[in-house]
Motif scaffolding. Sequence first.
Motif, PDB file in Angstrom:
ATOM      1  N   THR A  95       0.548  -1.960   0.325  1.00  0.00           N
ATOM      2  CA  THR A  95      -0.042  -0.099  -0.197  1.00  0.00           C
ATOM      3  C   THR A  95       0.732   1.235  -0.246  1.00  0.00           C
ATOM      4  O   THR A  95       0.587   1.771  -1.034  1.00  0.00           O
ATOM      5  CB  THR A  95      -0.847  -0.218   1.248  1.00  0.00           C
ATOM      6  OG1 THR A  95      -1.808  -1.709   1.330  1.00  0.00           O
ATOM      7  CG2 THR A  95      -1.691   0.991   1.356  1.00  0.00           C
ATOM      8  N   ILE A 107      -6.828  -0.100   3.354  1.00  0.00           N
ATOM      9  CA  ILE A 107      -6.900  -1.507   3.819  1.00  0.00           C
ATOM     10  C   ILE A 107      -7.464  -1.553   5.338  1.00  0.00           C
ATOM     11  O   ILE A 107      -7.020  -3.360   5.799  1.00  0.00           O
ATOM     12  CB  ILE A 107      -5.537  -1.480   3.825  1.00  0.00           C
ATOM     13  CG1 ILE A 107      -4.932  -1.108   5.673  1.00  0.00           C
ATOM     14  CG2 ILE A 107      -4.998  -1.262   2.815  1.00  0.00           C
ATOM     15  CD1 ILE A 107      -3.797  -0.928   5.370  1.00  0.00           C
ATOM     16  N   THR A 145      -5.976  -1.447  -1.650  1.00  0.00           N
ATOM     17  CA  THR A 145      -6.665  -2.649  -1.130  1.00  0.00           C
ATOM     18  C   THR A 145      -5.681  -3.624  -0.779  1.00  0.00           C
ATOM     19  O   THR A 145      -4.815  -3.548  -0.949  1.00  0.00           O
ATOM     20  CB  THR A 145      -8.019  -3.303  -1.466  1.00  0.00           C
ATOM     21  OG1 THR A 145      -7.504  -3.878  -2.385  1.00  0.00           O
ATOM     22  CG2 THR A 145      -8.767  -2.388  -2.319  1.00  0.00           C
ATOM     23  N   SER A 146      -5.785  -3.911   0.505  1.00  0.00           N
ATOM     24  CA  SER A 146      -4.490  -5.162   0.467  1.00  0.00           C
ATOM     25  C   SER A 146      -5.749  -6.911   2.190  1.00  0.00           C
ATOM     26  O   SER A 146      -6.696  -6.187   3.342  1.00  0.00           O
ATOM     27  CB  SER A 146      -3.099  -4.596   1.714  1.00  0.00           C
ATOM     28  OG  SER A 146      -2.750  -5.619   1.988  1.00  0.00           O
ATOM     29  N   SER A 191      -0.282  -5.527  -1.865  1.00  0.00           N
ATOM     30  CA  SER A 191      -1.544  -4.383  -2.373  1.00  0.00           C
ATOM     31  C   SER A 191      -1.988  -4.892  -3.547  1.00  0.00           C
ATOM     32  O   SER A 191      -1.644  -5.169  -4.965  1.00  0.00           O
ATOM     33  CB  SER A 191      -1.518  -3.428  -2.260  1.00  0.00           C
ATOM     34  OG  SER A 191      -0.537  -2.765  -2.875  1.00  0.00           O
TER      35      SER A 191
END
Length: 390
Positions: free
Chosen positions: A91, A198, A226-227, A240
């Motif tokens: 990220t 996240i 997002t992750s 990510s």
Amino acid sequence: MRNFDFETLADAQDVDLGTDYNPDLIVLSGAQLHLKTAPCVIEALIKRAASGLYGWTASDRPAYINAVKNWMKEVRAYEIKKEWIVPSYGTLKAISTSIRAFTDENDGIIVQPPVYVLYSRVITNARRRIVYNPLIYRNGYYEMDFENLEYLMARPENKMMILCNPHNPIMDIWEEEELKTVARLAKKYNVLVVADEIYAEHVFYGNRVTPYSTIPEAADNCIVCTSIGKSFNFTGTSHSNIIIPNEEIRKKYVTQRDAEHYGSLDPFMYTAVVAAYSREGKEWIDALINFVTENIEKVKDFFSRYLPDVTICRHRAGTLLWADFNKLGLTEEQLHDFLTNDAGILMDRGSQYGPGGEGFCRFQVGIPRSELETALERLLEAGKRRGIIK
């Protein structure tokens, strides 16, 4: 619901984990869970490790892309197209890539403190300027200062905003109407929004996180991060999935990502994501939320009973709590001397999160129940010794 192991202190296993685990301290600092990740992920990684093959892994494998797409739809009610998914090396790396792709040196990047400490490092390393729009604190919760945000966005040198949602460290969610206001202002002043989401899978009390790109005015002016880093306890890995609906923005981002030596997926992260983004992974997330909810209620009850001058701020996301210790009348040094040396507890100092964090602490409650109870017992005993608890 399946029973999961939430009582093993993952840090204390007899393995060289490369951490600073200290058996003499209760470590509530840091964002990583002190629990094992989902069994389906562990089992998949064991199988992958046993294969002996850890080579080049394509970023567009159907199993991987479909896992991400289906997870966003089923878990976050987030309808995305496959081509929007851009795997990246973490990220923070993705935010750095975005900064370098869409801004120039000395441009301003807007953040809203108290906010995640490492945004500042990413911004300054790219030779951009940190521009603060401090959040407004009101009796245990926060609001955005939209008047000041518009003033900052109207300045032509401020080209980007990093929007943290859920917001770390306050661990709260921005409502859809608030996101609409951000999107309207960003569109009006041509400010690109990078939304860090996240923590979005760790939501409590029936809340949900509105994906930023679902806001109509945001869709063509955003990058969404997002992750599995926070959701499945992979904070030590650099991976990510970046969601970019706008084709022009996506192409420019990918060009910069590849110029920074992006090659392929980490083979272990390929396996971890496919395993995590599954029915079994969601079952583990649900069980984790239920477990941590009980921990949170224990903490709230303790502070209400023994330290009523400490405010546990409104919490709707993440396995961390943000607390206001200012009414104890201690300096930050005195507070953390008490916590660390008297109580044997490590918490994150609020001041590291920028303006407005002074006198606050962030602490992890995604820990075994026995570890939490020991921490509260230590805090009670130390507080009585010091006269902080009557």
